[in-house]
Structure formats: structure tokens, C-alpha cells
Write a protein that holds these residues in place. Structure first.
Motif, PDB file in Angstrom:
ATOM      1  N   LEU A 138     -35.401   4.921  -9.686  1.00 51.49           N
ATOM      2  CA  LEU A 138     -34.353   5.675  -8.925  1.00 51.49           C
ATOM      3  C   LEU A 138     -34.048   4.854  -7.698  1.00 51.49           C
ATOM      4  O   LEU A 138     -34.835   4.432  -7.115  1.00 51.49           O
ATOM      5  N   PRO A 139     -32.687   4.597  -7.573  1.00 51.13           N
ATOM      6  CA  PRO A 139     -32.164   4.322  -6.023  1.00 51.13           C
ATOM      7  C   PRO A 139     -32.128   5.224  -5.214  1.00 51.13           C
ATOM      8  O   PRO A 139     -32.456   6.554  -5.586  1.00 51.13           O
ATOM      9  N   PHE A 140     -31.878   5.033  -4.161  1.00 54.08           N
ATOM     10  CA  PHE A 140     -31.813   6.135  -2.847  1.00 54.08           C
ATOM     11  C   PHE A 140     -30.395   6.735  -3.144  1.00 54.08           C
ATOM     12  O   PHE A 140     -29.316   6.038  -3.004  1.00 54.08           O
ATOM     13  N   THR A 141     -30.372   7.961  -3.362  1.00 52.11           N
ATOM     14  CA  THR A 141     -29.164   8.503  -3.629  1.00 52.11           C
ATOM     15  C   THR A 141     -28.823   9.967  -2.703  1.00 52.11           C
ATOM     16  O   THR A 141     -29.532  10.027  -1.735  1.00 52.11           O
ATOM     17  N   HIS A 142     -27.730  10.284  -2.907  1.00 53.12           N
ATOM     18  CA  HIS A 142     -27.278  11.470  -2.076  1.00 53.12           C
ATOM     19  C   HIS A 142     -28.131  12.520  -2.441  1.00 53.12           C
ATOM     20  O   HIS A 142     -28.545  13.170  -1.168  1.00 53.12           O
ATOM     21  N   VAL A 177     -39.521  10.308  -4.638  1.00 58.71           N
ATOM     22  CA  VAL A 177     -39.274   9.149  -4.130  1.00 58.71           C
ATOM     23  C   VAL A 177     -39.871   7.998  -4.649  1.00 58.71           C
ATOM     24  O   VAL A 177     -40.983   8.179  -4.946  1.00 58.71           O
ATOM     25  N   ALA A 178     -39.101   7.041  -5.275  1.00 58.95           N
ATOM     26  CA  ALA A 178     -39.897   5.713  -5.657  1.00 58.95           C
ATOM     27  C   ALA A 178     -40.903   5.124  -4.460  1.00 58.95           C
ATOM     28  O   ALA A 178     -40.488   5.092  -3.323  1.00 58.95           O
ATOM     29  N   ALA A 179     -41.552   4.307  -4.884  1.00 57.20           N
ATOM     30  CA  ALA A 179     -42.650   3.705  -4.012  1.00 57.20           C
ATOM     31  C   ALA A 179     -41.900   2.894  -3.094  1.00 57.20           C
ATOM     32  O   ALA A 179     -42.309   2.768  -2.180  1.00 57.20           O
ATOM     33  N   ARG A 180     -40.942   2.129  -3.444  1.00 58.57           N
ATOM     34  CA  ARG A 180     -40.520   1.095  -2.737  1.00 58.57           C
ATOM     35  C   ARG A 180     -39.731   1.650  -1.344  1.00 58.57           C
ATOM     36  O   ARG A 180     -39.714   0.885  -0.309  1.00 58.57           O
ATOM     37  N   GLY A 200     -42.377   5.371   1.834  1.00 58.16           N
ATOM     38  CA  GLY A 200     -43.125   5.249   3.119  1.00 58.16           C
ATOM     39  C   GLY A 200     -41.870   5.690   4.334  1.00 58.16           C
ATOM     40  O   GLY A 200     -42.405   6.311   5.403  1.00 58.16           O
ATOM     41  N   ALA A 201     -41.153   4.772   4.150  1.00 59.52           N
ATOM     42  CA  ALA A 201     -39.907   5.036   5.111  1.00 59.52           C
ATOM     43  C   ALA A 201     -39.365   6.262   4.968  1.00 59.52           C
ATOM     44  O   ALA A 201     -39.058   7.034   6.246  1.00 59.52           O
ATOM     45  N   PHE A 202     -38.883   6.907   3.856  1.00 56.20           N
ATOM     46  CA  PHE A 202     -38.747   8.205   3.778  1.00 56.20           C
ATOM     47  C   PHE A 202     -39.627   9.333   4.318  1.00 56.20           C
ATOM     48  O   PHE A 202     -38.904  10.146   5.244  1.00 56.20           O
TER      49      PHE A 202
END
Length: 441
Positions: free
Chosen positions: A10-14, A135-138, A141-143
Motif C-alpha cells: 500500500l502507498p500512503f493514502t488519505h 502501515v507498510a514497513a517503508r 517508522g516515520a508515521f
């Protein structure tokens, strides 16, 4: 394609931005609740004619609740689901805060603060594991580190209420506590549509429900929904918490306990005693509104910097680096000779110490598999509360014997111990799927 694999693509979405906002607002109120009590207690001491120990017991009520909430949320979250804990904890916190605003006796206030603390502790503990599972691993951490940055807004609001409302209004402390509880009812309404963690559902054999949730996020991201077969790995019975102390988790578990305990001990030692210690040196700036606002304002960039560093330097490097820089800031503050130097060092200390919390909230959920994640986070957070309770007492005992250098020396050594423990024993977790096998340090 498994549920985990579908989440990882998944990408970062709304949807994730909504999670960040709604989860972050919970941390805002947790921070507000924790900070506002420091402004309320002096008023209660005068109004209710309390002794020093009596005030201390009221202050410890919140931390007692935090520890209880952290332990309960982990066990319930792994057994019955993350969302149920999140909603129940938020409601319990709102009830405790609102009731504490209308109490008229010492005992009732103490009980209400324990109730509010239990809800806040459960909420603070479950949110990071719960939301990280979407949330995807990539960018996980930032999220998660950015999520904890919402704490800073709570501390900033508490400083404003503490200086502008509580001293200027009759029963201002009651209004301040009510204002920490009322908005939570609105947040509960906003959160009611949030789904259960699909990773947890999949592990409990409820793959069809997990597929529906992940499919909705995939469509929102413009992806063709994947097809997930029923999980063959789900558990009929829950892993016992004792598995946290068996291989391969023992090393990570013990490291997380030391990490949480050392940072929490040092954080509360510094920020509980700095104003008193500085006043004894003739520097009243630490009791000023400007100092409090500056310290609170430094938290947000600290969290955001940690969010960036978790992906660039890794979790271990971020946590250890911020711990070391926090200790350095404390040493320089101990040697400061002017109010300006104290202010700058206080801002740096707030920046790095709060940034450390951003790092450990991102790091800790990644140390444990889904079946044990909430309990692993809950026990580590509960152990951290021991540091919050013990540090003010220990510093109060040490200061008359070792003086100002002894206080800052002890806390700096404890921070150094925590940093070295993370570097030597912490596994690498960046870019690793949540349920992948933990790598060696």
C-alpha cells in the motif's frame, strides 16, 4: 497474496492521514492530561490545605493509573482486539477527567485521577501498535514517530491553560480539567468508524473481515484489491505473555524494558526537578510562562526530527543518538551561568528527550509479532511508569547528599546506559515487515 503482503504494497493514502490525525489527537489529550496536573496540584494544596506528601500522592495517582492501563491494554488488545481497547480507554479517560473536575474531596479526586490515568495509559499504549499494523514497513517508522508528535500540542495547551486559566478564574482548575475531558467525547465519535487491525483479524482466523478492510484501502489507493486465502497461521489460543522472555524474543524484550525505563526515569527526573534546582541557584526563569511555552514548543520539532531520523539513521541510531544528545544538553545546563543559557539548554533538552520518545514509540511495536505486540508494548510502557514514579523520589533523596552535579550526573549515566543497551542489544527493524523474523543486532 497474504494480508501482510497486501498491506506492505500500500502507498500512503488519505486513510493513513486520517489514522495519523485521529490517533494523534488521542496523544494530544494524553499529553494534556499528564501536564495539566502539575498546574492543578499547587491550587489544591492551598485550597484543601494539603501536606507535601498528600500532594505527592495525588500526583502519583495518574502514574499509578498509567501503569495499570498499560498492563491491561496489552492483554486485552491481544485477546479481544486493538480497536475495542482504544475506544474503551478513551471513554474511561473522559469519564475520569470530567468527574475529577467536579470532585470536592481528596479521596474522590485521587480515585478519579487513577481512573483517568488508567484510560490515558491504555490509550497511549495501544495506539502505536494498533495504527502501525495498517502501515507498510517503508514509512512505518516515520508515521509512528510523527504520531507521537501530537503529544507536544497537549503540553503546549496545558502550559497555556496553566498560566492563563487556572490562576485567573474562580475554580479555574475545574474548568481546565473539564476542558481536557469534553473534547474526547467528540474524538470518540470521529473514531467510531475506524476498523479493527486487519493483521490482528487475520491472525485470529477472521481473514474475510481483514480482506474487506484491506480491500477498501486498496481501492482508495487506486489498486486492484488482492485476494487473500484464509490464514493457516491463526491462533486458536493466545500465546502466553511468558513467550516474551523465551527465544527469539527474550533479548528484544529485555532491551525494550531497559530502553523505556531509562528514558522515562531521566525525563521525569529532569523536568520535575529542574525548576526547583534552578531556583535554588537564583534562576527563576524556569518558573516563567515564557520558559514553559518554549519548552513545550521545542517538543514538536523534536518529534518531527525523530520521525525523519528513524528512516535515515534507523530506529536504534535515532533512539541512542537522541538519548546521548539529551544527556549532553543536561550537562551543559548544569554548567549554565545565565538565564539565557538555561533557556537554550532547556529547549535543547526538551527537543532531544521528546525526540527519544518519538523513536521508541516507532521502534517498540516492531520488536514483537502481532500475537504479542500489544502485550510487549504494554509491559514495556508499564515498566516505564516505574521510572516516572521512582525518579522524583530518588532525586529528592540524592540532591541533599550529592548536590546539583550529582543529580545531573546520575541521570546522564542512566541515559548513557540506555543508549548503549539499545545499540548493543537492539535488533534492526527498519524496512522489515511486522511479522518477519527479528534479525540480530
Amino acid at each position: 497474496m497474504s494480508i501482510n503482503a497486501r498491506i506492505e504494497r500500500l502507498p500512503f493514502t488519505h486513510f493513513h492521514r486520517k489514522l495519523l490525525l485521529l490517533g494523534g489527537l488521542g496523544y494530544t489529550f494524553d499529553g494534556l492530561d499528564s501536564a495539566i496536573v502539575a498546574f492543578v496540584l499547587p491550587v489544591l494544596k492551598a485550597d484543601w490545605h494539603l501536606s507535601g506528601p498528600g500532594v505527592g500522592f495525588l500526583g502519583s495517582a495518574t502514574y499509578l493509573g498509567y501503569g495499570l492501563g498499560a498492563l491491561l491494554s496489552g492483554s486485552i488488545g491481544d485477546r479481544f482486539g486493538r480497536r475495542r481497547v482504544m475506544m474503551s480507554a478513551l471513554l474511561l479517560y473522559a469519564i475520569g477527567s470530567l468527574l475529577s473536575a467536579i470532585t470536592a474531596s481528596y479521596t474522590a479526586f485521587f480515585i478519579c485521577r487513577v481512573i483517568a490515568g488508567t484510560g490515558a495509559g491504555a490509550e497511549a499504549t495501544i495506539i502505536a501498535p494498533y495504527l502501525s499494523e495498517f502501515v507498510a514497513a517503508r514509512y512505518r517508522g516515520a508515521f509512528t514517530a510523527a504520531l507521537t508528535g501530537f503529544y507536544s500540542f497537549g503540553y503546549l495547551i496545558a502550559a497555556i491553560l496553566g498560566y492563563e486559566l487556572i490562576p485567573t478564574q474562580t475554580d479555574g482548575w475545574r474548568w481546565a480539567l473539564a476542558l481536557t475531558g469534553l473534547p474526547i467525547l467528540m474524538l470518540l465519535w470521529w473514531r467510531h468508524a475506524l476498523p479493527e487491525s486487519p493483521r490482528w483479524l487475520d491472525r485470529r482466523g477472521r481473514t474475510r473481515e481483514a480482506c474487506a478492510i484491506v480491500g477498501g484501502i486498496e481501492r482508495m489507493a487506486g489498486l486492484e484489491p488482492g485476494l487473500s486465502l484464509p490464514s493457516t497461521q491463526h491462533l486458536q489460543t493466545l500465546h502466553p505473555a511468558s513467550d516474551l522472555l523465551r527465544k527469539p524474543l527474550r533479548r528484544s524484550t529485555l532491551m525494550s524494558w531497559v530502553m523505556w525505563l531509562t528514558i522515562t526515569f531521566s525525563f521525569y527526573a529532569f523536568f520535575t526537578w529542574i525548576p526547583t534546582l534552578m531556583i535554588e541557584r537564583g534562576m527563576t526563569i524556569t518558573r516563567s510562562f515564557g520558559y514553559s511555552i518554549s519548552i513545550a514548543a521545542a517538543q514538536l520539532p523534536g518529534y518531527l526530527c525523530a520521525a525523519l531520523c528513524t528512516e535515515r539513521l534507523g530506529r536504534r541510531g535515532t533512539v541512542a543518538g537522541f538519548m546521548l544528545l539529551g544527556g549532553l544538553s543536561a550537562i551543559v545546563m548544569a554548567a549554565s551561568q545565565t538565564s539565557g543559557e538555561v533557556l537554550l539548554c532547556g529547549i535543547a533538552l526538551s527537543f532531544f528527550m521528546n525526540g527519544t520518545f518519538g523513536g521508541i514509540y516507532a521502534y517498540t511495536p516492531e520488536l514483537f509479532p502481532t500475537d504479542l505486540r500489544a502485550r510487549g508494548m504494554g509491559i514495556a510502557s508499564a515498566i516505564a511508569r516505574l521510572g516516572a514514579i521512582a525518579s522524583p523520589v530518588m532525586i529528592g533523596w540524592i540532591y541533599p547528599h550529592a548536590g546539583f552535579p550529582g543529580v545531573f550526573g546520575l541521570t546522564t549515566v542512566i541515559l548513557l546506559t540506555g543508549a548503549l543497551t539499545v545499540l548493543l542489544f537492539g535488533p534492526r527493524t527498519e524496512n522489515r515487515p511486522l511479522d518477519a523474523e527479528i534479525a540480530s543486532p
